[in-house]
Motif scaffolding. Structure first.
Motif, PDB file in Angstrom:
ATOM      1  N   GLY A   1       0.797  -1.219   0.000  1.00 14.98           N
ATOM      2  CA  GLY A   1       0.000   0.000   0.000  1.00 14.98           C
ATOM      3  C   GLY A   1       0.826   1.264   0.000  1.00 14.98           C
ATOM      4  O   GLY A   1       0.309   2.343   0.330  1.00 14.98           O
ATOM      5  N   VAL A   2       2.110   1.161  -0.355  1.00 18.33           N
ATOM      6  CA  VAL A   2       2.967   2.345  -0.451  1.00 18.33           C
ATOM      7  C   VAL A   2       2.813   2.937  -1.850  1.00 18.33           C
ATOM      8  O   VAL A   2       3.137   2.276  -2.839  1.00 18.33           O
ATOM      9  N   PRO A   3       2.317   4.168  -1.983  1.00 16.79           N
ATOM     10  CA  PRO A   3       2.167   4.763  -3.317  1.00 16.79           C
ATOM     11  C   PRO A   3       3.512   4.847  -4.036  1.00 16.79           C
ATOM     12  O   PRO A   3       4.547   5.144  -3.422  1.00 16.79           O
ATOM     13  N   ILE A   4       3.493   4.585  -5.333  1.00 18.02           N
ATOM     14  CA  ILE A   4       4.720   4.604  -6.116  1.00 18.02           C
ATOM     15  C   ILE A   4       4.472   5.357  -7.415  1.00 18.02           C
ATOM     16  O   ILE A   4       3.401   5.234  -8.022  1.00 18.02           O
ATOM     17  N   VAL A   5       5.438   6.171  -7.814  1.00 21.25           N
ATOM     18  CA  VAL A   5       5.343   6.977  -9.028  1.00 21.25           C
ATOM     19  C   VAL A   5       6.528   6.656  -9.922  1.00 21.25           C
ATOM     20  O   VAL A   5       7.670   6.573  -9.447  1.00 21.25           O
ATOM     21  N   PHE A   6       6.264   6.474 -11.213  1.00 20.67           N
ATOM     22  CA  PHE A   6       7.314   6.288 -12.211  1.00 20.67           C
ATOM     23  C   PHE A   6       7.365   7.520 -13.110  1.00 20.67           C
ATOM     24  O   PHE A   6       6.329   8.004 -13.571  1.00 20.67           O
ATOM     25  N   LEU A   7       8.584   8.009 -13.355  1.00 22.83           N
ATOM     26  CA  LEU A   7       8.790   9.128 -14.264  1.00 22.83           C
ATOM     27  C   LEU A   7       9.637   8.686 -15.451  1.00 22.83           C
ATOM     28  O   LEU A   7      10.633   7.968 -15.280  1.00 22.83           O
ATOM     29  N   ASP A   8       9.251   9.097 -16.636  1.00 18.53           N
ATOM     30  CA  ASP A   8       9.927   8.842 -17.913  1.00 18.53           C
ATOM     31  C   ASP A   8       9.727   7.420 -18.418  1.00 18.53           C
ATOM     32  O   ASP A   8       9.370   7.204 -19.567  1.00 18.53           O
ATOM     33  N   ARG A   9       9.993   6.425 -17.571  1.00 15.31           N
ATOM     34  CA  ARG A   9       9.877   5.022 -17.986  1.00 15.31           C
ATOM     35  C   ARG A   9       9.693   4.170 -16.741  1.00 15.31           C
ATOM     36  O   ARG A   9       9.864   4.640 -15.620  1.00 15.31           O
ATOM     37  N   PHE A  10       9.367   2.911 -16.962  1.00 21.04           N
ATOM     38  CA  PHE A  10       9.149   2.019 -15.824  1.00 21.04           C
ATOM     39  C   PHE A  10      10.442   1.360 -15.343  1.00 21.04           C
ATOM     40  O   PHE A  10      10.476   0.810 -14.248  1.00 21.04           O
ATOM     41  N   GLY A  11      11.461   1.376 -16.158  1.00 17.48           N
ATOM     42  CA  GLY A  11      12.736   0.839 -15.708  1.00 17.48           C
ATOM     43  C   GLY A  11      12.913  -0.640 -15.963  1.00 17.48           C
ATOM     44  O   GLY A  11      13.841  -1.251 -15.430  1.00 17.48           O
ATOM     45  N   PHE A  12      12.023  -1.223 -16.757  1.00 16.71           N
ATOM     46  CA  PHE A  12      12.173  -2.626 -17.142  1.00 16.71           C
ATOM     47  C   PHE A  12      11.487  -2.821 -18.486  1.00 16.71           C
ATOM     48  O   PHE A  12      10.708  -1.980 -18.943  1.00 16.71           O
ATOM     49  N   ASP A  13      11.780  -3.929 -19.133  1.00 21.98           N
ATOM     50  CA  ASP A  13      11.234  -4.189 -20.457  1.00 21.98           C
ATOM     51  C   ASP A  13       9.716  -4.291 -20.403  1.00 21.98           C
ATOM     52  O   ASP A  13       9.140  -4.843 -19.457  1.00 21.98           O
ATOM     53  N   ALA A  14       9.077  -3.731 -21.437  1.00 25.21           N
ATOM     54  CA  ALA A  14       7.621  -3.802 -21.529  1.00 25.21           C
ATOM     55  C   ALA A  14       7.189  -5.256 -21.683  1.00 25.21           C
ATOM     56  O   ALA A  14       7.620  -5.946 -22.606  1.00 25.21           O
ATOM     57  N   GLU A  15       6.355  -5.708 -20.767  1.00 31.43           N
ATOM     58  CA  GLU A  15       5.919  -7.111 -20.779  1.00 31.43           C
ATOM     59  C   GLU A  15       4.479  -7.145 -20.289  1.00 31.43           C
ATOM     60  O   GLU A  15       4.166  -6.694 -19.184  1.00 31.43           O
ATOM     61  N   ASP A  16       3.588  -7.664 -21.140  1.00 35.00           N
ATOM     62  CA  ASP A  16       2.154  -7.541 -20.902  1.00 35.00           C
ATOM     63  C   ASP A  16       1.717  -8.201 -19.602  1.00 35.00           C
ATOM     64  O   ASP A  16       0.845  -7.695 -18.902  1.00 35.00           O
ATOM     65  N   GLY A  17       2.334  -9.324 -19.248  1.00 37.97           N
ATOM     66  CA  GLY A  17       1.927 -10.017 -18.030  1.00 37.97           C
ATOM     67  C   GLY A  17       2.113  -9.156 -16.798  1.00 37.97           C
ATOM     68  O   GLY A  17       1.237  -9.093 -15.922  1.00 37.97           O
ATOM     69  N   PHE A  18       3.237  -8.474 -16.710  1.00 39.42           N
ATOM     70  CA  PHE A  18       3.474  -7.612 -15.557  1.00 39.42           C
ATOM     71  C   PHE A  18       2.530  -6.419 -15.570  1.00 39.42           C
ATOM     72  O   PHE A  18       1.945  -6.061 -14.547  1.00 39.42           O
ATOM     73  N   PHE A  19       2.365  -5.792 -16.733  1.00 35.96           N
ATOM     74  CA  PHE A  19       1.517  -4.607 -16.795  1.00 35.96           C
ATOM     75  C   PHE A  19       0.075  -4.932 -16.413  1.00 35.96           C
ATOM     76  O   PHE A  19      -0.614  -4.118 -15.799  1.00 35.96           O
ATOM     77  N   ARG A  20      -0.395  -6.129 -16.772  1.00 40.42           N
ATOM     78  CA  ARG A  20      -1.755  -6.505 -16.372  1.00 40.42           C
ATOM     79  C   ARG A  20      -1.889  -6.545 -14.856  1.00 40.42           C
ATOM     80  O   ARG A  20      -2.943  -6.224 -14.305  1.00 40.42           O
ATOM     81  N   GLN A  21      -0.818  -6.942 -14.166  1.00 32.26           N
ATOM     82  CA  GLN A  21      -0.869  -7.009 -12.701  1.00 32.26           C
ATOM     83  C   GLN A  21      -1.015  -5.629 -12.066  1.00 32.26           C
ATOM     84  O   GLN A  21      -1.488  -5.518 -10.932  1.00 32.26           O
ATOM     85  N   ILE A  22      -0.597  -4.586 -12.762  1.00 31.72           N
ATOM     86  CA  ILE A  22      -0.701  -3.238 -12.198  1.00 31.72           C
ATOM     87  C   ILE A  22      -1.762  -2.402 -12.918  1.00 31.72           C
ATOM     88  O   ILE A  22      -1.759  -1.173 -12.837  1.00 31.72           O
ATOM     89  N   GLY A  23      -2.676  -3.082 -13.623  1.00 33.30           N
ATOM     90  CA  GLY A  23      -3.828  -2.395 -14.191  1.00 33.30           C
ATOM     91  C   GLY A  23      -3.578  -1.687 -15.500  1.00 33.30           C
ATOM     92  O   GLY A  23      -4.273  -0.719 -15.824  1.00 33.30           O
ATOM     93  N   LEU A  24      -2.605  -2.163 -16.280  1.00 35.96           N
ATOM     94  CA  LEU A  24      -2.306  -1.573 -17.578  1.00 35.96           C
ATOM     95  C   LEU A  24      -2.380  -2.661 -18.647  1.00 35.96           C
ATOM     96  O   LEU A  24      -2.018  -3.810 -18.402  1.00 35.96           O
ATOM     97  N   GLU A  25      -2.842  -2.275 -19.821  1.00 36.06           N
ATOM     98  CA  GLU A  25      -2.982  -3.232 -20.924  1.00 36.06           C
ATOM     99  C   GLU A  25      -2.049  -2.828 -22.054  1.00 36.06           C
ATOM    100  O   GLU A  25      -2.193  -1.755 -22.651  1.00 36.06           O
ATOM    101  N   LEU A  26      -1.070  -3.673 -22.332  1.00 38.70           N
ATOM    102  CA  LEU A  26      -0.075  -3.396 -23.361  1.00 38.70           C
ATOM    103  C   LEU A  26      -0.480  -4.060 -24.666  1.00 38.70           C
ATOM    104  O   LEU A  26      -0.760  -5.259 -24.710  1.00 38.70           O
ATOM    105  N   ASN A  27      -0.524  -3.287 -25.740  1.00 36.18           N
ATOM    106  CA  ASN A  27      -0.869  -3.808 -27.066  1.00 36.18           C
ATOM    107  C   ASN A  27       0.420  -4.209 -27.779  1.00 36.18           C
ATOM    108  O   ASN A  27       1.150  -3.361 -28.293  1.00 36.18           O
ATOM    109  N   THR A  28       0.715  -5.484 -27.785  1.00 31.66           N
ATOM    110  CA  THR A  28       1.990  -5.959 -28.337  1.00 31.66           C
ATOM    111  C   THR A  28       1.972  -6.103 -29.848  1.00 31.66           C
ATOM    112  O   THR A  28       3.004  -6.378 -30.459  1.00 31.66           O
ATOM    113  N   ILE A  29       0.806  -5.929 -30.488  1.00 25.95           N
ATOM    114  CA  ILE A  29       0.735  -6.080 -31.954  1.00 25.95           C
ATOM    115  C   ILE A  29       0.326  -4.773 -32.625  1.00 25.95           C
ATOM    116  O   ILE A  29      -0.165  -4.763 -33.750  1.00 25.95           O
TER     117      ILE A  29
END
Length: 589
Positions: A32-60
């Motif tokens: 429950g610690v708020p976290i903010v990312f600036l410029d980039r997330f700092g790791f490779d874009a990967e849909d499985g991880f983004f889904r866990q944090i409420g984001l949907e990555l369009n890989t195609i």
């Protein structure tokens, strides 16, 4: 981290994959610690991880240019409107939260480039800080609103190093460069003597003056001139309002051999070329301290601080040695916001911690950077008034710092600029303090604890920092006989709360204005305030003449026995007091 940190800001300049940033991020979100990312997330874009944090990555996604803005929140467009670019387009859609900036490609792909999310928020490049064509950096997102909203920060008392008793602070410090220079006008003397006669003796405000001991000492650059230079230093340090500081022995331009530049211009040498001297930190810091204390200072006066030289990028060992020697330290930071570069990216923080040792930055820069590194426009320090104004409005970000080198007393144009800046500062009736006192406030900022206390807030530190700031919309502080709140005043959208000495106070806020008298503002140190019924007794001390404002005194009489005055109070009574200590008795009926 929950319960210890209000939130986390991640601003990566490279991938954090190998450091386990993904797993670390998920742990923070679960806590429950708020976290903010600036410029980039700092790791490779990967849909499985983004889904866990409420984001949907369009890989195609086909990503057909151009990109356009679909929707924009008022929190975007702070200093520069967003300029969508396909090379930075990340086809990622927000599933839960508030999109601050939604983009679309010509092929219909969506990118939520900035958002407030259930776990915090993010702003992708270049919509946080972006670079303009003239190499100036600007904020696209409003940092004040975005960080408060994304980190879920409450309206709480914030320690403030710019102000005391509602009055903006004024400090002045002088780097020792050019001590040995001669004034460049007919009959001109040693720059140090000219500075003493034309500035230091004329403007009797607290000021910190440093010397480079390798310039004035017999074992330095000018052994034949040493007696004259030492006497000039003694004459300056004999002035009661001058605080003594060291500016090193050999004026290192680079504090580490591997350092190449100071962020502006490459420095090709390490120190001044003093015969027989090999650079070492002990000689620069404790050695210079010992020489000044033993040879240049009157009885009862000691060196209080060390002013960094050159690129002002000391390593942790150098900073540690200043603390070990009992010295405060200052310089660096490069705050230089002006009308030609009005971005908050040109406002530096309070300082930087280097492995636990804190370097305090100067509130603003000296005349060297206003004169193109002392190459032309020697009148350029007049522009520091732009910096003072832009760090005062629309919000107060810095105190006023008259910071310059001794060589400013060697040229007519630069000396006139110094006179102009000092005249302006004294007209404003600021709260004058020594540079050492400002440094102690910054260090106390780092020590300050602000905690919930029932319906209010408990604040605690060592007592050097006594001013706290809240939004005006948060309400008014309660004023009680047994409380530690002396009063308050407003500036911009903020309300400044003045605390009594002691280092601890409980701040309770209410919706209505108080009706009893309180200290609205004072340009001197508040030593005590005692409330008795509707009245109060106030003890204040100022290094210079200062004003005092007492609110809700329309049914009171204000007495100052030292001056032998007794005045009928008004809704806002303002008294002009000479320097020194004053005991005011506010008697009400």
């Amino acid at each position: 981290m929950a319960g210890r940190y209000a939130g986390v800001v991640v601003w990566p300049d490279r991938s954090g994959e190998r450091q386990g940033l993904k797993k670390w991020t998920l742990r923070r979100i679960r806590e429950g610690v708020p976290i903010v990312f600036l410029d980039r997330f700092g790791f490779d874009a990967e849909d499985g991880f983004f889904r866990q944090i409420g984001l949907e990555l369009n890989t195609i996604a086909r990503l057909t240019p151009p990109a356009r803005i679909v929707s924009i929140d008022p929190r975007i467009g702070f200093e520069q409107q967003p300029l969508p670019q396909m090379e930075n387009f990340l086809p990622m859609k927000l599933k839960e939260g508030t999109s601050l900036l939604r983009l679309a490609s010509a092929s219909g792909d969506i990118s939520d480039a900035a958002a407030i999310t259930p776990w915090g928020g993010y702003v992708l490049y270049p919509f946080g800080v972006t670079r303009l064509f003239n190499d100036q950096n600007v904020w696209v997102v409003n940092p004040f609103r975005f960080f408060k909203d994304a980190l879920r920060l409450p309206d709480m008392p914030v320690p403030d190093t710019t102000t005391e008793n509602g009055v903006r602070l004024l400090l002045s410090h002088v780097d020792g460069d050019g001590f040995e220079s001669m004034a460049e006008w007919p009959g001109g003397g040693l720059a140090a003597d000219e500075l003493r006669r034309r500035i230091l003796e004329k403007y009797r405000i607290p000021v910190t003056v440093s010397v480079i001991t390798g310039v004035v000492a017999p074992n330095g650059l000018y052994p034949g001139k040493a007696p004259r230079l030492e006497q000039a230093a003694r004459d300056i340090f004999s002035l009661p309002w001058v605080e003594a500081a060291s500016h090193s022995f050999s004026h290192p331009f680079r504090w580490k051999p591997e350092q190449v530049d100071n962020g502006m211009v490459a420095e090709s040498w390490h120190t001044m070329k003093i015969p027989g001297y090999n650079f070492n930190l002990e000689a620069e810091i404790s050695g210079s301290l010992e020489y000044i204390n033993n040879n240049l200072l009157p009885a009862g006066k000691k060196v209080k601080l060390f002013q960094w030289t050159g690129n002002c990028l000391p390593g942790e060992e150098a900073i540690r040695l200043t603390y070990q020697a009992g010295l405060l330290n200052i310089n660096g930071g490069d705050t230089m916001i002006t009308d030609s570069n009005r971005s908050l990216t040109r406002v530096a923080p309070l300082g930087i911690s280097r492995n636990g040792w804190f370097q305090v930055f100067a509130p603003n820069q000296n005349e060297n950077v206003y004169t193109n590194l002392w190459t032309d426009t020697f009148y350029g320090y007049r522009r520091v008034l732009e910096t003072y104004r832009l760090t005062e409005f629309p919000r107060r970000l810095k105190p006023v710092n008259i910071y310059y080198h001794i060589y400013s007393a060697s040229k007519t144009a630069s000396l006139k600029s110094l006179l102009h800046v000092h005249d302006w500062a004294l007209e404003q009736r600021f709260f004058s303090i020594y540079t050492s006192e400002y440094i102690e406030k910054v260090l106390d900022f780092n020590r300050t604890v602000v905690a919930r206390d029932g319906s209010g807030w408990l604040v605690r530190n060592s007592g050097k920092l006594k001013e706290f700031r809240i939004p005006q919309t948060a309400g008014f502080p309660e004023l009680t006989a047994d409380g530690r709140v002396a009063g308050f005043s407003d500036h911009g959208d903020s309300r400044y709360i003045h605390l009594l000495p002691g280092g601890e106070a409980r701040i309770h806020l209410k919706a209505t204005l108080p009706t009893t008298p309180y200290l609205a503002q004072a340009g001197g140190t508040l030593e005590s305030l005692e409330r008795s019924g509707p009245g109060m007794k106030i003890r204040l001390r100022g290094y210079t003449p200062f004003s005092v404002g007492i609110a809700n005194a329309d049914r009171c009489v204000i007495r100052d026995e030292k001056l032998g005055i007794s005045l009928a109070g008004t809704e806002m009574s303002v008294l002009e007091l000479p320097e020194g200590t004053h005991a005011l008795d506010v008697v009400c009926h």
